[in-house]
Design a protein around this motif. Structure first.
Motif, PDB file in Angstrom:
ATOM      1  N   VAL A  91       0.839  -1.200   0.000  1.00  0.00           N
ATOM      2  CA  VAL A  91       0.000   0.000   0.000  1.00  0.00           C
ATOM      3  C   VAL A  91       0.876   1.252   0.000  1.00  0.00           C
ATOM      4  O   VAL A  91       0.617   2.207  -0.739  1.00  0.00           O
ATOM      5  CB  VAL A  91      -0.969  -0.016   1.204  1.00  0.00           C
ATOM      6  N   GLN A  92       1.926   1.250   0.797  1.00  0.00           N
ATOM      7  CA  GLN A  92       2.855   2.392   0.835  1.00  0.00           C
ATOM      8  C   GLN A  92       3.559   2.553  -0.511  1.00  0.00           C
ATOM      9  O   GLN A  92       3.702   3.666  -1.022  1.00  0.00           O
ATOM     10  CB  GLN A  92       3.869   2.199   1.950  1.00  0.00           C
ATOM     11  N   TRP A  93       3.986   1.450  -1.102  1.00  0.00           N
ATOM     12  CA  TRP A  93       4.649   1.487  -2.397  1.00  0.00           C
ATOM     13  C   TRP A  93       3.720   2.076  -3.459  1.00  0.00           C
ATOM     14  O   TRP A  93       4.125   2.918  -4.265  1.00  0.00           O
ATOM     15  CB  TRP A  93       5.082   0.065  -2.770  1.00  0.00           C
ATOM     16  N   LEU A  94       2.446   1.637  -3.448  1.00  0.00           N
ATOM     17  CA  LEU A  94       1.472   2.176  -4.403  1.00  0.00           C
ATOM     18  C   LEU A  94       1.214   3.660  -4.182  1.00  0.00           C
ATOM     19  O   LEU A  94       1.119   4.433  -5.132  1.00  0.00           O
ATOM     20  CB  LEU A  94       0.152   1.419  -4.288  1.00  0.00           C
ATOM     21  N   ALA A  95       1.096   4.049  -2.913  1.00  0.00           N
ATOM     22  CA  ALA A  95       0.802   5.450  -2.594  1.00  0.00           C
ATOM     23  C   ALA A  95       1.879   6.386  -3.133  1.00  0.00           C
ATOM     24  O   ALA A  95       1.586   7.491  -3.590  1.00  0.00           O
ATOM     25  CB  ALA A  95       0.645   5.627  -1.091  1.00  0.00           C
ATOM     26  N   GLN A  96       3.133   5.943  -3.097  1.00  0.00           N
ATOM     27  CA  GLN A  96       4.245   6.759  -3.610  1.00  0.00           C
ATOM     28  C   GLN A  96       4.175   6.935  -5.122  1.00  0.00           C
ATOM     29  O   GLN A  96       4.804   7.830  -5.672  1.00  0.00           O
ATOM     30  CB  GLN A  96       5.581   6.122  -3.229  1.00  0.00           C
ATOM     31  N   ARG A  97       3.427   6.094  -5.801  1.00  0.00           N
ATOM     32  CA  ARG A  97       3.351   6.127  -7.250  1.00  0.00           C
ATOM     33  C   ARG A  97       1.967   6.534  -7.759  1.00  0.00           C
ATOM     34  O   ARG A  97       1.702   6.460  -8.953  1.00  0.00           O
ATOM     35  CB  ARG A  97       3.702   4.742  -7.804  1.00  0.00           C
ATOM     36  N   SER A  98       1.106   6.928  -6.854  1.00  0.00           N
ATOM     37  CA  SER A  98      -0.272   7.258  -7.215  1.00  0.00           C
ATOM     38  C   SER A  98      -0.510   8.745  -7.082  1.00  0.00           C
ATOM     39  O   SER A  98       0.203   9.447  -6.370  1.00  0.00           O
ATOM     40  CB  SER A  98      -1.247   6.502  -6.303  1.00  0.00           C
ATOM     41  N   GLY A  99      -1.543   9.205  -7.722  1.00  0.00           N
ATOM     42  CA  GLY A  99      -1.940  10.593  -7.590  1.00  0.00           C
ATOM     43  C   GLY A  99      -2.758  10.795  -6.320  1.00  0.00           C
ATOM     44  O   GLY A  99      -2.920   9.887  -5.509  1.00  0.00           O
ATOM     45  N   ASP A 100      -3.251  11.990  -6.172  1.00  0.00           N
ATOM     46  CA  ASP A 100      -4.074  12.305  -5.015  1.00  0.00           C
ATOM     47  C   ASP A 100      -5.383  11.521  -5.066  1.00  0.00           C
ATOM     48  O   ASP A 100      -5.916  11.245  -6.146  1.00  0.00           O
ATOM     49  CB  ASP A 100      -4.405  13.803  -4.972  1.00  0.00           C
ATOM     50  N   LEU A 101      -5.887  11.167  -3.886  1.00  0.00           N
ATOM     51  CA  LEU A 101      -7.195  10.513  -3.815  1.00  0.00           C
ATOM     52  C   LEU A 101      -8.265  11.509  -4.226  1.00  0.00           C
ATOM     53  O   LEU A 101      -8.169  12.696  -3.944  1.00  0.00           O
ATOM     54  CB  LEU A 101      -7.470  10.013  -2.406  1.00  0.00           C
ATOM     55  N   ARG A 102      -9.283  11.015  -4.893  1.00  0.00           N
ATOM     56  CA  ARG A 102     -10.388  11.881  -5.294  1.00  0.00           C
ATOM     57  C   ARG A 102     -11.677  11.092  -5.166  1.00  0.00           C
ATOM     58  O   ARG A 102     -11.666   9.858  -5.193  1.00  0.00           O
ATOM     59  CB  ARG A 102     -10.193  12.413  -6.700  1.00  0.00           C
ATOM     60  N   PRO A 103     -12.791  11.771  -5.039  1.00  0.00           N
ATOM     61  CA  PRO A 103     -14.065  11.064  -4.873  1.00  0.00           C
ATOM     62  C   PRO A 103     -14.396  10.227  -6.108  1.00  0.00           C
ATOM     63  O   PRO A 103     -14.036  10.575  -7.227  1.00  0.00           O
ATOM     64  CB  PRO A 103     -15.090  12.163  -4.677  1.00  0.00           C
ATOM     65  N   ALA A 104     -15.098   9.147  -5.880  1.00  0.00           N
ATOM     66  CA  ALA A 104     -15.560   8.309  -6.985  1.00  0.00           C
ATOM     67  C   ALA A 104     -16.589   9.086  -7.794  1.00  0.00           C
ATOM     68  O   ALA A 104     -17.315   9.927  -7.251  1.00  0.00           O
ATOM     69  CB  ALA A 104     -16.170   7.029  -6.436  1.00  0.00           C
ATOM     70  N   PRO A 105     -16.686   8.815  -9.093  1.00  0.00           N
ATOM     71  CA  PRO A 105     -17.697   9.502  -9.903  1.00  0.00           C
ATOM     72  C   PRO A 105     -19.103   9.203  -9.386  1.00  0.00           C
ATOM     73  O   PRO A 105     -19.381   8.091  -8.943  1.00  0.00           O
ATOM     74  CB  PRO A 105     -17.510   8.905 -11.303  1.00  0.00           C
ATOM     75  N   LYS A 106     -19.966  10.185  -9.448  1.00  0.00           N
ATOM     76  CA  LYS A 106     -21.349   9.994  -9.010  1.00  0.00           C
ATOM     77  C   LYS A 106     -22.143   9.187 -10.029  1.00  0.00           C
ATOM     78  O   LYS A 106     -23.132   8.565  -9.715  1.00  0.00           O
ATOM     79  CB  LYS A 106     -22.011  11.345  -8.770  1.00  0.00           C
ATOM     80  N   LYS A 107     -21.679   9.217 -11.282  1.00  0.00           N
ATOM     81  CA  LYS A 107     -22.391   8.530 -12.357  1.00  0.00           C
ATOM     82  C   LYS A 107     -21.388   7.648 -13.104  1.00  0.00           C
ATOM     83  O   LYS A 107     -20.280   8.081 -13.417  1.00  0.00           O
ATOM     84  CB  LYS A 107     -22.992   9.579 -13.291  1.00  0.00           C
ATOM     85  N   LEU A 108     -21.786   6.405 -13.386  1.00  0.00           N
ATOM     86  CA  LEU A 108     -20.922   5.498 -14.127  1.00  0.00           C
ATOM     87  C   LEU A 108     -20.908   5.845 -15.599  1.00  0.00           C
ATOM     88  O   LEU A 108     -21.810   6.486 -16.111  1.00  0.00           O
ATOM     89  CB  LEU A 108     -21.401   4.056 -13.938  1.00  0.00           C
ATOM     90  N   GLY A 109     -19.890   5.392 -16.305  1.00  0.00           N
ATOM     91  CA  GLY A 109     -19.745   5.662 -17.725  1.00  0.00           C
ATOM     92  C   GLY A 109     -18.863   6.874 -17.926  1.00  0.00           C
ATOM     93  O   GLY A 109     -18.332   7.456 -16.985  1.00  0.00           O
ATOM     94  N   GLY A 110     -18.672   7.254 -19.137  1.00  0.00           N
ATOM     95  CA  GLY A 110     -17.863   8.427 -19.452  1.00  0.00           C
ATOM     96  C   GLY A 110     -17.186   8.270 -20.798  1.00  0.00           C
ATOM     97  O   GLY A 110     -17.161   7.177 -21.394  1.00  0.00           O
ATOM     98  N   GLY A 111     -16.649   9.356 -21.303  1.00  0.00           N
ATOM     99  CA  GLY A 111     -15.976   9.317 -22.589  1.00  0.00           C
ATOM    100  C   GLY A 111     -16.894   8.892 -23.725  1.00  0.00           C
ATOM    101  O   GLY A 111     -16.478   8.235 -24.670  1.00  0.00           O
ATOM    102  N   GLY A 112     -18.172   9.219 -23.611  1.00  0.00           N
ATOM    103  CA  GLY A 112     -19.124   8.841 -24.645  1.00  0.00           C
ATOM    104  C   GLY A 112     -19.683   7.440 -24.483  1.00  0.00           C
ATOM    105  O   GLY A 112     -20.421   6.967 -25.339  1.00  0.00           O
TER     106      GLY A 112
END
Length: 127
Positions: A91-112
Motif C-alpha cells: 500500500v505504501q509502495w502504491l501510494a508513492q506512485r499514485s496521484g491524489d485521492l479523489r471522490p468516486a464519480p457519481k455517475k458510471l460511464g464516461g468518454g461517450g
C-alpha cells in the motif's frame, strides 16, 4: 534472458512454499522486466502468500530488497526479512506512485460510453 522487454513499473509477489509456481521461477521476472521493479517473497504457499491480511498477531513475514541479483538464492540471502504481512508495504509502495485521492464519480460511464449496468455486472449472474 534478455532484460528490458518491458519498461513498466511492476511488483511481483511469490510464496516461499508455493507448490505451483516455485518462488525462484517467479523471481525471474526481475530479470525480464526493465522498468522499476519490486519483488516480494512472502511466507506460505500459493494462496496463503497472497491472502495474508495485516494483523497485530500475524506470524507471517516477507522478504524484500532494492537489488535483484540474477541468482534467486542471492536475493534470498541479502533481502531483509520483515515481520508481518506484505500488504502494508505494498500500500505504501502504491501510494508513492499514485496521484491524489479523489471522490468516486457519481455517475458510471464516461468518454461517450454509458454504463451497461450496476456493479458487479450481469456476467456474474450467468450460470
Amino acid at each position: 534472458m534478455t532484460s528490458g522487454r518491458s519498461r513498466s513499473t511492476a511488483t511481483s509477489v511469490a510464496g516461499l512454499n508455493d507448490h505451483i509456481v516455485p518462488w525462484q521461477n517467479a523471481y525471474q521476472s526481475t530479470q525480464l522486466l526493465g522498468g522499476e521493479k519490486r519483488f516480494v517473497l512472502s511466507t506460505s504457499g500459493h494462496i496463503q502468500a497472497l491472502v495474508n491480511p495485516p494483523a497485530l498477531d500475524s506470524r507471517s513475514s516477507y522478504r524484500v530488497a532494492d537489488e535483484h541479483p540474477a541468482d534467486p538464492e542471492a536475493f534470498f540471502d541479502q533481502a531483509a526479512k520483515v515481520p508481518g504481512s506484505w500488504w502494508p508495504d505494498y500500500v505504501q509502495w502504491l501510494a508513492q506512485r499514485s496521484g491524489d485521492l479523489r471522490p468516486a464519480p457519481k455517475k458510471l460511464g464516461g468518454g461517450g460510453h454509458r454504463a451497461l449496468g450496476n456493479a458487479p455486472g450481469a456476467y456474474v449472474l450467468v450460470s
